[in-house]
Write a protein that holds these residues in place. Structure first.
Motif, PDB file in Angstrom:
ATOM      1  N   GLN A 142      -2.816  -1.110   9.389  1.00  0.00           N
ATOM      2  CA  GLN A 142      -2.199   0.208   9.581  1.00  0.00           C
ATOM      3  C   GLN A 142      -0.823   0.031  10.219  1.00  0.00           C
ATOM      4  O   GLN A 142      -0.668  -0.683  11.208  1.00  0.00           O
ATOM      5  N   ASP A 191       1.514   8.179  11.612  1.00  0.00           N
ATOM      6  CA  ASP A 191       0.088   8.321  11.332  1.00  0.00           C
ATOM      7  C   ASP A 191      -0.173   8.198   9.835  1.00  0.00           C
ATOM      8  O   ASP A 191       0.700   8.444   8.997  1.00  0.00           O
ATOM      9  N   ASN A 192      -1.416   7.826   9.533  1.00  0.00           N
ATOM     10  CA  ASN A 192      -1.914   7.831   8.152  1.00  0.00           C
ATOM     11  C   ASN A 192      -1.059   6.978   7.206  1.00  0.00           C
ATOM     12  O   ASN A 192      -0.687   7.421   6.115  1.00  0.00           O
ATOM     13  N   SER A 193      -0.768   5.771   7.618  1.00  0.00           N
ATOM     14  CA  SER A 193       0.030   4.876   6.771  1.00  0.00           C
ATOM     15  C   SER A 193      -0.571   3.479   6.840  1.00  0.00           C
ATOM     16  O   SER A 193      -0.459   2.784   7.844  1.00  0.00           O
ATOM     17  N   TRP A 194      -1.243   3.091   5.742  1.00  0.00           N
ATOM     18  CA  TRP A 194      -1.891   1.781   5.664  1.00  0.00           C
ATOM     19  C   TRP A 194      -1.263   0.975   4.516  1.00  0.00           C
ATOM     20  O   TRP A 194      -0.800   1.556   3.518  1.00  0.00           O
ATOM     21  N   ASN A 210      -1.504   6.925   2.363  1.00  0.00           N
ATOM     22  CA  ASN A 210      -2.504   7.603   3.187  1.00  0.00           C
ATOM     23  C   ASN A 210      -3.879   7.343   2.603  1.00  0.00           C
ATOM     24  O   ASN A 210      -4.298   8.009   1.647  1.00  0.00           O
ATOM     25  N   LEU A 222      -6.636   8.021   3.997  1.00  0.00           N
ATOM     26  CA  LEU A 222      -7.548   9.122   4.338  1.00  0.00           C
ATOM     27  C   LEU A 222      -7.017  10.458   3.813  1.00  0.00           C
ATOM     28  O   LEU A 222      -6.923  11.448   4.537  1.00  0.00           O
ATOM     29  N   ASP A 223      -6.638  10.462   2.516  1.00  0.00           N
ATOM     30  CA  ASP A 223      -6.097  11.686   1.933  1.00  0.00           C
ATOM     31  C   ASP A 223      -7.172  12.663   1.494  1.00  0.00           C
ATOM     32  O   ASP A 223      -6.877  13.764   1.035  1.00  0.00           O
ATOM     33  N   GLN A 255      -8.796   7.737  -0.846  1.00  0.00           N
ATOM     34  CA  GLN A 255      -9.900   7.468   0.075  1.00  0.00           C
ATOM     35  C   GLN A 255     -11.158   7.016  -0.651  1.00  0.00           C
ATOM     36  O   GLN A 255     -11.973   6.289  -0.082  1.00  0.00           O
TER      37      GLN A 255
END
Length: 623
Positions: A444, A449-452, A467, A469-470, A475
């Protein structure tokens, strides 16, 4: 004073100073071989006293003995030129047979010594030298054959590579032409979209009469315009995005094709140089053989002459022992006409094969020379192509193709893998503890946030931060693109549990360790960095058996660090105070400038210990 001439049957003995027995002996041999008289040497009466008659007779006897000793001294001279010695003996024996007087015992003894030495020395030397020359000729001729095989092998390999170069040049050229077409199409579509945005204005105006009916009609027309315009916006935006994705995908595709083309060109140039060197070695071997053959041929002729001369000398000696004058004359004539079979002294001297064709010239230019680029890519302008280089040193090559960054919509995996990740066992999530070799991890990014990190995108080589966890496909369907296996080696290419066990399985990953990061979406995809001009990243097949595996291996190696350090590969890692995490913000454009990291409160110390889940790390590429 003069000495009585001894009865040698040829020339009288010369008269020299008393006591010089060696000179007398030499003159005896000279008289025997040259059949010439020697003038009397005048001696001063003041320097030499007259010798009594008895002494003179004694001197005559000693002269004969000394002559034989001196003859032995000159045997080597005769052996050095057997043909000349045979000619002298023939002249001497011919004169003796013609005079009918024969030779004295002393003369006969000297001739016998000469013939015996020729027979016992010259004949064995002829055999030895013949064998050595035959061996030398065979060795030189064999060397031509050995070098010819090397030339043929290098020629075959160079020809094969030449075919690959031609094929890959055509493939790359066609790809770049298609890219140029997509670039033009992208410019047109996105340019039209930009102009449309600039020129967009509502087509309806408020009514002059503001009755409810008029306002309702105005709003109804306005809503229709907004709905129609919104549809046009979505359509044009989608078209521009699709065109940009197509260009980026084609750039990557053409970049890989350029890598293969220029890699083949480098291989061909290397093999062409090997061919040239082999050809030079073959040419030198031919020249050396021809020189040796000429020398040996002359030696063979000389040995045959020497062999015949020795046997004629033996024949002349036998003639002196024949009983009567008539038989000696016949024997002498037979010796003169003697024809010997010397075929056994022949040495096979074959002609070398005709000159081979010099079919591969040394490359005068190669990637990334301007001359090479101008010649190979002249039809591809105005495209700006990355420059490659043939590696002369391990650190010299520029790996992969340079991929020009172009903002595009986030790509999706183009094709399902042969064995979808969903069909393999998903590793149980870990909530703490140390990371071990073989673990599957998420990487990550700390900026927002939310950037892998996600790999194997597009055609399989794309890398993005997305993301996970979209709540949608990222996901669920594409989850495995965000998973990375930490390995101490590359493994066998199979991902997940199907892959080979890591040799350091269950061992903890330490700060400073150099690792491979294999993506779990599909087989044979590892994270690779420092590509192109040094800032490119992608997921490629490290175990391709060619350029990726042999030339740019270290682009697939990453060092876990607690601190960025001084940037030197392999430098000691230090434990640094982690940077504060900035507040989440939308993805910035242009490139974000992270907030500065406060200076450490204390001197950094070398990092030690295992990397824990949740640690903040730097990944430094080992290229």
């Amino acid at each position: 004073t003069s000495l009585p001439s001894p009865s040698f049957g040829v020339a009288p003995l010369a008269c020299v100073a008393l006591g010089d027995m060696l000179t007398i002996g030499k003159l005896v041999l000279a008289a025997l071989l040259a059949s010439q008289a020697c003038a009397v040497v005048p001696v001063s009466s003041a320097s030499v006293a007259p010798a009594p008659l008895l002494l003179q007779k004694e001197l005559s006897v000693h002269a004969v003995a000394a002559g034989r000793r001196a003859g032995a001294d000159h045997l080597a001279m005769a052996v050095a030129d057997p043909v000349k010695a045979e000619e002298h003996l023939a002249s001497l024996v011919t004169a003796a047979v013609a005079a009918g007087t024969g030779l004295s015992p002393t003369e006969l003894a000297i001739i016998t010594d000469i013939v015996e030495l020729l027979k016992n020395t010259t004949l064995p030397a002829i055999e030895v030298n013949h064998a050595e020359d035959a061996k030398e000729v065979a060795s030189r001729f064999s060397a031509i054959g050995a070098h010819s095989v090397k030339v043929d092998n290098a020629d075959a390999k160079a020809t094969q590579l030449q075919g690959q170069v031609a094929e890959q040049w055509e493939t790359h050229n066609e790809c770049r032409e298609n890219q140029a077409g997509l670039e033009r199409s992208n410019q047109t579509i996105c340019g039209d979209f930009a102009e449309w945005l600039e020129s967009m204005t509502p087509s309806c105006t408020p009514p002059e009469q503001r009755s409810a009916l008029d306002v309702r009609e105005f709003l109804r027309d306005g809503m229709k315009w907004f709905n129609d315009t919104l549809q046009d916006l979505s359509r044009k935006e989608q078209a521009c995005g699709d065109a940009s994705v197509a260009v980026e995908s084609k750039r990557k595709d053409c970049g890989e094709k350029q890598v293969r083309f220029e890699g083949s060109m480098c291989s061909y140039c290397s093999m062409a140089m090997a061919f040239s060197n082999s050809y030079d070695d073959w040419s030198d071997a031919v020249d050396e053989y021809l020189t040796t053959r000429s020398s040996v041929n002359a030696s063979v002729i000389a040995r045959k002459a020497s062999y015949t001369a020795v046997h004629k000398a033996m024949c002349y000696l036998d003639t002196l022992h024949v009983g009567n004058q008539s038989l000696r004359a016949n024997s002498l004539q037979a010796c003169r006409e003697m024809q010997l079979d010397t075929v056994f002294l022949n040495i096979e001297l074959p002609d070398p094969a005709s000159r081979l064709n010099f079919s591969h010239t040394v490359c005068l230019d190669s990637p990334p020379d301007d001359t090479f680029r101008a010649r190979e890519y002249k039809t591809l302008s105005p495209l700006t192509l990355p420059g490659m280089s043939c590696a002369e040193q391990p650190s010299a090559p520029t790996p992969g193709a340079s991929l020009e960054p172009t903002p595009t919509p986030e790509p999706r995996p183009a094709t399902e893998p042969t064995t979808p990740a969903s069909q393999t066992t998903t590793p149980a999530p870990k909530t703490g503890g140390a990371i071990q070799y073989g673990d599957m991890v998420f990487l990550q990014n700390h900026w927002m946030d939310n950037s892998w990190l996600s790999g194997s995108r597009g055609s399989g080589d794309g890398v993005v931060t997305g993301n996970h966890l979209d709540g949608g496909s990222e996901q669920t369907k594409n989850k495995a693109t965000y998973q990375w296996q930490v390995r101490s080696n590359a493994g066998d290419g199979s991902h997940g549990p199907r892959g080979s066990a890591d040799p350091k399985a269950t061992q903890c990953v330490q700060y400073g360790d150099i690792v491979f990061l294999q993506n779990r979406w599909m087989d044979n995809r590892w994270l690779s960095g420092s590509r192109g001009s040094g800032d490119g990243v992608g997921t490629w097949n490290h175990l391709d058996g060619g350029y990726e595996e042999n030339n740019v291996k270290t682009t697939y190696q990453w060092q876990f660090r607690a601190d960025a350090s001084d940037g030197s590969r392999g430098s000691a890692d230090v434990e640094a105070t982690p940077a504060p995490r900035p507040e989440p913000t939308p993805a910035p454009t242009p490139e974000p400038t992270p907030e500065p990291t406060p200076a450490p409160t204390s001197e950094p110390t070398p990092a030690s210990g295992a990397i824990q889940y949740g640690d903040m790390v730097f990944l430094q590429n080992n290229w």
